[in-house]
Design an enzyme around this catalytic site. Structure first.
Site, PDB file in Angstrom:
ATOM      1  N   HIS A 181      12.991  11.859  -7.106  1.00  0.00           N
ATOM      2  CA  HIS A 181      11.623  12.263  -7.429  1.00  0.00           C
ATOM      3  C   HIS A 181      11.505  12.799  -8.859  1.00  0.00           C
ATOM      4  O   HIS A 181      10.599  12.428  -9.618  1.00  0.00           O
ATOM      5  CB  HIS A 181      11.171  13.317  -6.413  1.00  0.00           C
ATOM      6  CG  HIS A 181       9.728  13.683  -6.472  1.00  0.00           C
ATOM      7  ND1 HIS A 181       9.264  14.726  -7.254  1.00  0.00           N
ATOM      8  CD2 HIS A 181       8.638  13.171  -5.839  1.00  0.00           C
ATOM      9  CE1 HIS A 181       7.949  14.839  -7.091  1.00  0.00           C
ATOM     10  NE2 HIS A 181       7.550  13.902  -6.248  1.00  0.00           N
ATOM     11  N   SER A 232       1.998  13.296  -6.993  1.00  0.00           N
ATOM     12  CA  SER A 232       3.197  13.579  -7.782  1.00  0.00           C
ATOM     13  C   SER A 232       3.326  12.627  -8.962  1.00  0.00           C
ATOM     14  O   SER A 232       3.843  12.992 -10.017  1.00  0.00           O
ATOM     15  CB  SER A 232       4.455  13.421  -6.916  1.00  0.00           C
ATOM     16  OG  SER A 232       4.696  14.551  -6.151  1.00  0.00           O
ATOM     17  N   ASP A 236      11.211  20.164 -10.774  1.00  0.00           N
ATOM     18  CA  ASP A 236      11.280  19.066  -9.815  1.00  0.00           C
ATOM     19  C   ASP A 236      12.677  19.012  -9.219  1.00  0.00           C
ATOM     20  O   ASP A 236      13.347  20.050  -9.123  1.00  0.00           O
ATOM     21  CB  ASP A 236      10.904  17.752 -10.515  1.00  0.00           C
ATOM     22  CG  ASP A 236      10.126  16.806  -9.615  1.00  0.00           C
ATOM     23  OD1 ASP A 236      10.685  16.431  -8.558  1.00  0.00           O
ATOM     24  OD2 ASP A 236       8.997  16.445  -9.954  1.00  0.00           O
TER      25      ASP A 236
END
Length: 854
Positions: free
Chosen positions: A267, A632, A191
């Protein structure tokens, strides 16, 4: 927060595996590389380190059997060698492979300039190299080279969700409570990195208990100025970054992207906390405590492989390198909340460097979870393709932060915004930004966007003071050109009581998640409700009969506030953006006999940890938690449950974990009705219809039941190879990626013949028999078979009842016959009801049906 909307402005990323290499053919000179230069991923014919290890282990086992007989003490060799990187022998082999790569490049490109970015040796034997198209052609002609492809792009696709999933009274209890849930399991995240200072990743949990050391894990933590020594601990056990492809292209900005595992986007921090964040961390945003956060497997360990970046996304070479390193380090679960940016070309979607790398990871015993993608709700919008990858779609949970505005005419309009309410029992005058301008005519000529309340200097403080300021929410907010935070700052400077945002009619198919506001405020997300609101406002304005200037503002309203959650919503529900099946087998949109997604999990309005330096969402900038939506967010929920399963069943293969997750899924919502799916971007809740397996796979994740599945479906690496060889024209691709010769196989199988916990037929030509082999991992039990037959199909299952002892297997035969010609997909299912309480669900999907002519 991650916004999901019709026009995709998402982050673009890419992949690669291996250890970092800075080998240069010669000193690199930018000006000397022609315009066709690019990054290529080269795979060699020689087996990688993992395969060699397994071959040598198999030889040793055969020798033991030959010498001592096949007794129980000589068990199957470990699929994944632990602590391999500590072995001097394997370090020397890794070095030898890298040297072989360098030698090949020197010999093939004599005297020419190139840059080798990575050597891959563990899951695949190959390298990533920056060369011209002519040089790539030379490499492709070398006998050592099996395959060469261009690098490609990909994109990024909980205070309450553990409760909604029933963990505190279910799965956590079975694991000894949250205090031990996931302990000893390492989840790897590919990620945007991680913020190691966040309390969700402290080395001691909220009870001040230190984490044990996962002895099978050998990863390391990079040390850089922004990721200093001590950033890792017994919770965060590994952290690396991979950016060679971006650096070579000259697009890496170290000040913005951080040349370290540190998360400058947010994220990665968010997804890691969803799966494995510490239990009981207070989620405080804009000064308000929204509850205590916890990961699904709060005692699991985290290892981060940063291959995605804020300013440019990522590249395939870097992600593949990250996957290879994660497998080498010994992660148990691999979570990827990223998908390719386009459907892979070639004979089948499965043949691409990413999926092939993940196949090798699965062979190494690693369970791989991937987000389905945010490209729904169209059919065949799936962005995760292969049967060895567990693909997760996004669904809602029942918590909603609702807000509303009550107008002076007693009309109440719903809205959103994690905002304070106005004073109880009091109405406040409203004034629009347009009417509060100091000099309306001259200013509007310069900036037509002033109604978005982004510039303090343009407005009259005397007019706004103590009132509710009305602002427009346009496409510029979607693009990040205007922000809620700036509008709130303007309102504060003007001493407004609060802010009301109405929706610009041109913002279509866009979901606005609840946004934190540190003053009374609301966003009216519906354009129709916005028209009602504006009609009331305009109808109360009193104007001078001659000049038409406003002499009195008559509109008043009160804001209810949106910081208190409501838990009465019907859920789960499949979100419109969640990518849908059927699984596309190739770029021609032919369907694969593989069910995708595999499962759905909470993915909408999810609280998670947030990086202190994150700028991906301006609304949560500077906060320690953020609310985001997307597949996600769904994928790490399943990664966390997989860690709980792995903790209980240490010898489970990746396919056994997938089976436990799939067959125990939930098919009904919290009201006892069929799970519904949104079918359109615009007004999605007006397009609901019952979800099918192409929307939700086997169903909604059931963490508690997954820890006691009763029966499992196991699939081996060799089964996957037989499936790949069975694809028409696939032999060259199979050989190029795996070195396996399909001609040497006695038999091949189709996707529907894989021993999966689902049956999917893209084409039923008259009659087809499908078999599934079940293994009992529970006690002795008798099962009865129940059927829901797909429309226009006759389905028979044999046997209809069976008794199975612990550890034994049972073959299930399913005969499907087309009753009439149809190209409309139909769905059914098989349920096995065990007398000890186990229920095993197998969804059945049939698309094209061709009946036998009478």
């Amino acid at each position: 927060m991650r916004r999901v909307f019709m026009v995709n402005f998402g982050v673009f990323l890419l992949f690669c595996f291996g250890f970092l290499s800075n080998s240069f053919g010669q000193d690199y000179d930018d000006s000397d590389v022609n315009s066709t230069t690019a990054v290529y991923i080269v795979t060699l014919r020689q087996a990688p380190t993992l395969h060699l290890f397994q071959q040598e282990a198999q030889v040793k086992r055969l020798k033991d059997i030959s010498k001592h007989g096949d007794t129980s003490k000589f068990t199957r060799p470990k699929v994944q060698p632990r602590n391999i990187s500590k072995s001097r022998y394997w370090r020397s082999r890794r070095s030898a492979i890298a040297q072989a790569h360098d030698s090949l490049l020197r010999n093939a490109l004599k005297g020419e300039k190139y840059i080798k970015l990575y050597s891959f040796h563990y899951l695949i034997n190959g390298f990533a190299v920056f060369v011209s198209s002519q040089q790539a052609e030379k490499l492709s002609k070398r006998t050592e080279v099996a395959n060469i492809v261009l690098d490609f792009s990909v994109r990024t696709a909980t205070t309450y969700t553990p409760q909604f999933m029933g963990l505190p009274k279910g799965a956590w209890v079975k694991e000894g409570g949250y205090e031990s849930a996931g302990e000893g399991i390492v989840i790897g995240f590919i990620d945007t990195g991680i913020d190691p200072t966040h309390p969700s990743f402290n080395g001691t949990d909220t009870s001040q208990r230190q984490y044990p050391i996962p002895n099978h894990f050998t990863g390391v933590c990079e040390v850089t100025p922004d990721f200093p020594s001590g950033s890792c601990n017994r919770k965060l056990v590994g952290a690396r970054h991979f950016a060679q492809s971006a650096i070579t292209r000259g697009i890496f900005n170290s000040s913005e992207d951080y040349a370290s595992p540190y998360d400058g986007d947010g994220h990665g921090t968010h997804t890691a906390s969803i799966a494995a964040g510490n239990h009981g961390v207070s989620a405080v945003v804009s000064g308000h405590n929204f509850g205590s956060a916890s990961g699904i497997a709060p005692r699991a360990h985290i290892s981060v492989y940063k291959a995605l970046y804020k300013s440019f996304g990522g590249f395939a070479a870097d992600v593949v390198a990250a996957i290879d390193q994660a497998a080498q380090d010994g992660v148990d679960i691999l979570s990827l909340s990223i998908t390719p940016n386009r459907r892979p070309p070639g004979v089948a979607t499965f043949f691409n460097p990413l999926d092939m790398a993940m196949l090798s990871a699965v062979k190494a015993g690693i369970f791989v979870v991937q987000a389905a993608g945010n490209t729904g709700p169209s059919p065949k919008s799936m962005s995760s393709f292969s049967p060895w990858i567990f693909t997760v779609g996004a669904a809602t949970h029942d918590r909603v932060y609702s807000n509303s505005i009550i107008l002076g005419n007693n009309v109440s309009i719903p809205g959103i915004g994690l905002a304070l309410p106005t004073d109880a029992g009091k109405m406040y005058k409203m004034i629009s930004a347009l009417d509060a301008l100091k000099n309306k005519s001259s200013v509007l000529e310069k900036d037509m966007y002033l109604c978005e309340c982004q510039d303090y200097e343009s407005f009259s403080k005397d007019l706004v003071r103590g009132n509710l300021l009305i602002c427009s929410y346009s496409i510029r907010f979607v693009l990040g050109l205007s922000t809620i935070k700036q509008a709130l700052a303007v309102a504060k400077n003007l001493t407004a009581k609060g802010v009301v945002f109405y929706m610009d009619p041109y913002v279509l198919g866009f979901q606005i998640n609840p946004t934190p506001m540190d003053m009374p405020g609301i966003i009216i997300p519906s354009s129709e409700d916005s028209k009602v609101f504006l009609k009331y406002y305009n109808s109360t304005l009193v104007r001078d009969g001659t000049t038409k200037e406003i002499v009195r503002f008559g509109a008043v309203a009160a804001i209810a506030g949106g910081q208190n959650a409501n838990f009465s919503n019907r859920a789960p529900k499949i979100m419109y953006y969640s990518a849908r099946g059927p699984d596309p087998e190739d770029s021609l949109f032919n369907d694969a006999d593989i069910l995708k997604p595999n499962l759905v999990a909470p993915g909408n309005s999810i609280w998670g940890a947030w990086s202190s330096a994150a700028t991906e969402s301006t609304e949560f900038e500077g906060e320690s938690f953020a609310m985001m939506s997307g597949t996600s967010m769904a994928a790490p929920h399943v990664a966390g449950v997989a860690a709980l399963i792995k903790q209980k069943f240490r010898k489970f293969s990746p396919s056994a974990i997938a089976s436990a997750l799939s067959t125990t899924s939930v098919l009904f919502d919290n009201k006892g009705e069929a799970i519904m799916a949104q079918r359109a971007y615009a007004n999605p809740d007006q397009t609901l219809s019952p979800a099918t397996p192409f929307d939700m796979g086997n169903g909604f994740v059931n963490a508690t039941a997954a820890l006691d599945p009763g029966l499992i479906f196991d699939t081996s690496y060799e089964d996957y190879m037989s499936f790949l060889c069975g694809i028409n024209g696939s032999s060259p691709a199979v050989f190029n990626y795996t070195g396996k010769n399909c001609m040497l196989r006695n038999a091949t199988i189709s996707g529907s013949d894989l021993n999966l916990p689902s049956i999917t037929l893209s084409r039923l030509n008259n009659t087809r028999t499908v078999q599934r082999l079940l293994t009992n991992i529970a006690g002795n039990e008798t099962y009865n078979v129940g059927l829901v037959t797909p429309f226009d199909v006759l389905m028979k299952v044999s046997p209809t009842q069976f008794s199975i002892a612990s550890g034994e297997t049972q073959l299930l035969s399913v005969i499907l016959t087309a009753k009439k010609n149809s190209s409309l997909a139909s769905f059914g299912g098989i349920k096995l009801f065990g007398k000890a309480g186990h229920v095993v669900y197998i969804p059945v999907s049939v698309t094209v049906k061709i009946a036998l002519k009478q």
